[in-house]
Scaffold this motif. Structure first.
Motif, PDB file in Angstrom:
ATOM      1  N   GLY A 161       0.782  -1.228   0.000  1.00 26.06           N
ATOM      2  CA  GLY A 161       0.000   0.000   0.000  1.00 26.06           C
ATOM      3  C   GLY A 161       0.812   1.276   0.000  1.00 26.06           C
ATOM      4  O   GLY A 161       0.272   2.356  -0.249  1.00 26.06           O
ATOM      5  N   TRP A 162       2.142   1.165   0.270  1.00 22.47           N
ATOM      6  CA  TRP A 162       2.965   2.379   0.280  1.00 22.47           C
ATOM      7  C   TRP A 162       2.977   3.079  -1.077  1.00 22.47           C
ATOM      8  O   TRP A 162       3.113   4.308  -1.144  1.00 22.47           O
ATOM      9  CB  TRP A 162       4.388   2.059   0.723  1.00 22.47           C
ATOM     10  CG  TRP A 162       4.549   2.017   2.209  1.00 22.47           C
ATOM     11  CD1 TRP A 162       4.830   0.929   2.989  1.00 22.47           C
ATOM     12  CD2 TRP A 162       4.419   3.124   3.113  1.00 22.47           C
ATOM     13  NE1 TRP A 162       4.880   1.279   4.320  1.00 22.47           N
ATOM     14  CE2 TRP A 162       4.628   2.625   4.424  1.00 22.47           C
ATOM     15  CE3 TRP A 162       4.138   4.477   2.954  1.00 22.47           C
ATOM     16  CZ2 TRP A 162       4.567   3.439   5.553  1.00 22.47           C
ATOM     17  CZ3 TRP A 162       4.080   5.296   4.084  1.00 22.47           C
ATOM     18  CH2 TRP A 162       4.296   4.781   5.352  1.00 22.47           C
ATOM     19  N   SER A 163       2.840   2.316  -2.156  1.00 23.92           N
ATOM     20  CA  SER A 163       2.804   2.953  -3.477  1.00 23.92           C
ATOM     21  C   SER A 163       1.571   3.842  -3.596  1.00 23.92           C
ATOM     22  O   SER A 163       1.646   4.982  -4.086  1.00 23.92           O
ATOM     23  CB  SER A 163       2.803   1.895  -4.586  1.00 23.92           C
ATOM     24  OG  SER A 163       1.704   1.008  -4.447  1.00 23.92           O
ATOM     25  N   PHE A 164       0.419   3.378  -3.107  1.00 24.44           N
ATOM     26  CA  PHE A 164      -0.794   4.188  -3.124  1.00 24.44           C
ATOM     27  C   PHE A 164      -0.658   5.389  -2.193  1.00 24.44           C
ATOM     28  O   PHE A 164      -1.075   6.500  -2.530  1.00 24.44           O
ATOM     29  CB  PHE A 164      -1.997   3.333  -2.697  1.00 24.44           C
ATOM     30  CG  PHE A 164      -2.527   2.446  -3.779  1.00 24.44           C
ATOM     31  CD1 PHE A 164      -3.593   2.844  -4.571  1.00 24.44           C
ATOM     32  CD2 PHE A 164      -1.969   1.199  -4.007  1.00 24.44           C
ATOM     33  CE1 PHE A 164      -4.089   2.023  -5.570  1.00 24.44           C
ATOM     34  CE2 PHE A 164      -2.453   0.368  -4.998  1.00 24.44           C
ATOM     35  CZ  PHE A 164      -3.516   0.775  -5.785  1.00 24.44           C
ATOM     36  N   ILE A 165      -0.085   5.167  -1.025  1.00 25.78           N
ATOM     37  CA  ILE A 165       0.075   6.266  -0.060  1.00 25.78           C
ATOM     38  C   ILE A 165       0.965   7.366  -0.643  1.00 25.78           C
ATOM     39  O   ILE A 165       0.671   8.564  -0.513  1.00 25.78           O
ATOM     40  CB  ILE A 165       0.667   5.737   1.263  1.00 25.78           C
ATOM     41  CG1 ILE A 165      -0.330   4.798   1.943  1.00 25.78           C
ATOM     42  CG2 ILE A 165       1.037   6.890   2.191  1.00 25.78           C
ATOM     43  CD1 ILE A 165       0.228   4.047   3.136  1.00 25.78           C
ATOM     44  N   PHE A 166       2.047   6.946  -1.297  1.00 32.30           N
ATOM     45  CA  PHE A 166       2.945   7.934  -1.913  1.00 32.30           C
ATOM     46  C   PHE A 166       2.203   8.765  -2.951  1.00 32.30           C
ATOM     47  O   PHE A 166       2.339   9.995  -3.012  1.00 32.30           O
ATOM     48  CB  PHE A 166       4.137   7.233  -2.555  1.00 32.30           C
ATOM     49  CG  PHE A 166       4.995   8.145  -3.383  1.00 32.30           C
ATOM     50  CD1 PHE A 166       5.913   8.996  -2.785  1.00 32.30           C
ATOM     51  CD2 PHE A 166       4.870   8.170  -4.769  1.00 32.30           C
ATOM     52  CE1 PHE A 166       6.698   9.850  -3.550  1.00 32.30           C
ATOM     53  CE2 PHE A 166       5.653   9.018  -5.541  1.00 32.30           C
ATOM     54  CZ  PHE A 166       6.566   9.859  -4.922  1.00 32.30           C
ATOM     55  N   PHE A 167       1.399   8.112  -3.775  1.00 30.01           N
ATOM     56  CA  PHE A 167       0.691   8.824  -4.841  1.00 30.01           C
ATOM     57  C   PHE A 167      -0.415   9.705  -4.288  1.00 30.01           C
ATOM     58  O   PHE A 167      -0.732  10.752  -4.866  1.00 30.01           O
ATOM     59  CB  PHE A 167       0.135   7.823  -5.851  1.00 30.01           C
ATOM     60  CG  PHE A 167       1.208   7.031  -6.548  1.00 30.01           C
ATOM     61  CD1 PHE A 167       2.411   7.617  -6.906  1.00 30.01           C
ATOM     62  CD2 PHE A 167       1.030   5.689  -6.826  1.00 30.01           C
ATOM     63  CE1 PHE A 167       3.408   6.897  -7.533  1.00 30.01           C
ATOM     64  CE2 PHE A 167       2.022   4.953  -7.458  1.00 30.01           C
ATOM     65  CZ  PHE A 167       3.220   5.558  -7.809  1.00 30.01           C
TER      66      PHE A 167
END
Length: 422
Positions: A161-167
């Motif tokens: 989920g870190w990829s979504f959080i970053f975006f």
């Protein structure tokens, strides 16, 4: 003199690094989402189809409202909807909620398009074609980066989920930066008389009257086939590379990077060739023909090397602007109906983003390779449509038509932006 809208334009382009590639972001995390949503690949593909429904639902109405209320509100609506969608996907407990979040992402995509494309054309009135085609470059840039981010997360066992959080953070920062940025006045338009003169001049070049039921329908259908071709590849290529070609999944994810590099290079090279060397109708035929051959070869000989080469070539040919070139060809044939026909082409494009995930999701339940075969068949239909258009092009604009642009003295020049501005 320096253009005061340059910072605004840069931020709009940067929004497409994320906003234009939502389907890739979801597809790159397909395995994790399958577990979270308690479903399989077909279930995630169903979720992806929601993006097309969302786009289709608000595409026309948001465009009309953008002309009335301006571009800036719709850019902010888009950024807000993207954030809501990504947060929702992160916490979605089942397919139904995930599907709703994807629909919201599709609506956001339409709002971003109707806000950004007109704003860029109005900000750079002397070079609207260049201003809009650069969006494709930033979308390709985002697609290029995503696989490396996802691959790093997988390799290091980091929470997906870190990829979504970053975006989410990225989009929020963009929104804050855009708050104080000026947007061009959307009420300033070209005079009706000058537009009418240009239309009359274009129609005088016809040697035969265009037929909406022949070349018109074919070009509208290319809106579906061209979108379906690159959309299917962007979603399923990593799965195909891992399960059929025997690649490690973290390596197979990079196939999208090869695809994106091809698309990025194509934007530059094709843009130059269309301007200086060849008619756009040539690429509407040649590019799908090349990508069809690549898909067939990849289906018959699924090796890692061929997958890498084919990903690049398909990115160059399928994602390098066939849809936009079909639109400009449409504008040559029908200079008085560009607005209406543009809506039809994009409607078929949205139908492709809705239907292809459903079809390919069903196919994934049996053999992943069948997805590539299906894509080849769809692309081959696009080749047939384009071949009909080329024959009609000779009839309408003259028998002197050749691939070389200088050989066509009778066809009018029409830019991508001219189509989108109607």
């Amino acid at each position: 003199m320096k253009n005061r809208y340059m910072p605004t334009a840069l931020l709009l382009y940067l929004s497409y690094v994320i906003g234009g590639t939502t389907s890739v972001l979801i597809a790159q995390n397909m395995d994790y989402l399958s577990l979270q949503l308690h479903t399989d690949n077909a279930g995630v593909a169903y979720v992806l189809s929601g993006i097309g429904i969302g786009r289709l639902a608000v595409l026309l109405i948001s465009g009309i409202l953008s002309d009335k209320f301006g571009r800036k509100p719709f850019v902010f609506i888009a950024l807000g909807l993207f954030i809501v969608s990504y947060v929702g996907i992160l916490v979605s407990p089942n397919v139904a909620i995930g599907f709703i979040c994807a629909v919201i992402a599709g609506m956001a995509n339409s709002c971003l398009d109707v806000g950004s494309y007109p704003a860029l054309m109005e900000a750079f009135p002397s070079a609207p074609g260049t201003a809009t085609i650069l969006i494709k470059a930033f979308i390709s840039g985002g697609s290029f980066v995503f696989p490396f981010v996802t691959g790093f997360i997988i390799a290091n066992n980091i929470y997906w989920g870190w990829s979504f959080i970053f975006f989410i953070v990225y989009l929020f920062v963009l929104g804050v930066a855009l708050l104080r940025m000026p947007f061009p006045n959307h009420k300033i338009e070209a005079s009706d008389s000058s537009a009418e003169d240009a239309t009359v001049a274009a129609e005088k070049r016809f040697l035969s009257k265009p037929n909406i039921w022949i070349e018109g329908v074919c070009l509208i259908m290319i809106g579906y086939t061209s979108t379906a071709t690159f959309y299917v590849v962007s979603i399923w290529m990593p799965k195909f590379g891992a399960q059929v070609a025997g690649m490690d999944y973290s390596v197979a994810l990079r196939l999208i990077s090869y695809y994106s590099i091809g698309s990025l290079i194509s934007v530059i090279i094709t843009g130059w060739m269309v301007k200086a060397l060849y008619r756009q109708v040539t690429f509407v035929f040649v590019y799908p023909l090349i990508s069809t051959i690549c898909l067939v070869l990849m289906y018959c000989y699924p090796t890692p090397i061929l997958c890498k080469v084919a990903s690049f070539i398909i990115g160059f040919t399928a994602a390098g602007g066939v849809l936009q070139l079909a639109l400009t060809t449409m504008a040559e044939f029908f200079p008085r109906g560009k607005g209406k026909i543009t809506g039809l082409v994009y409607t078929l494009s949205s139908l492709a983003t809705f239907s292809t995930p459903l079809i390919t999701g069903y196919l994934s339940k049996t053999v992943i390779a069948d997805i590539i075969l299906f894509n080849a068949v769809v692309d081959a239909c696009g080749v047939i449509f384009a071949l009909i258009v080329m024959f009609r092009y000779k009839t309408v604009f003259g028998k002197t038509y050749r691939f070389a642009k200088k050989a066509v003295s009778s066809a009018p020049e029409v830019s991508v932006a001219a189509v989108g501005a109607e």
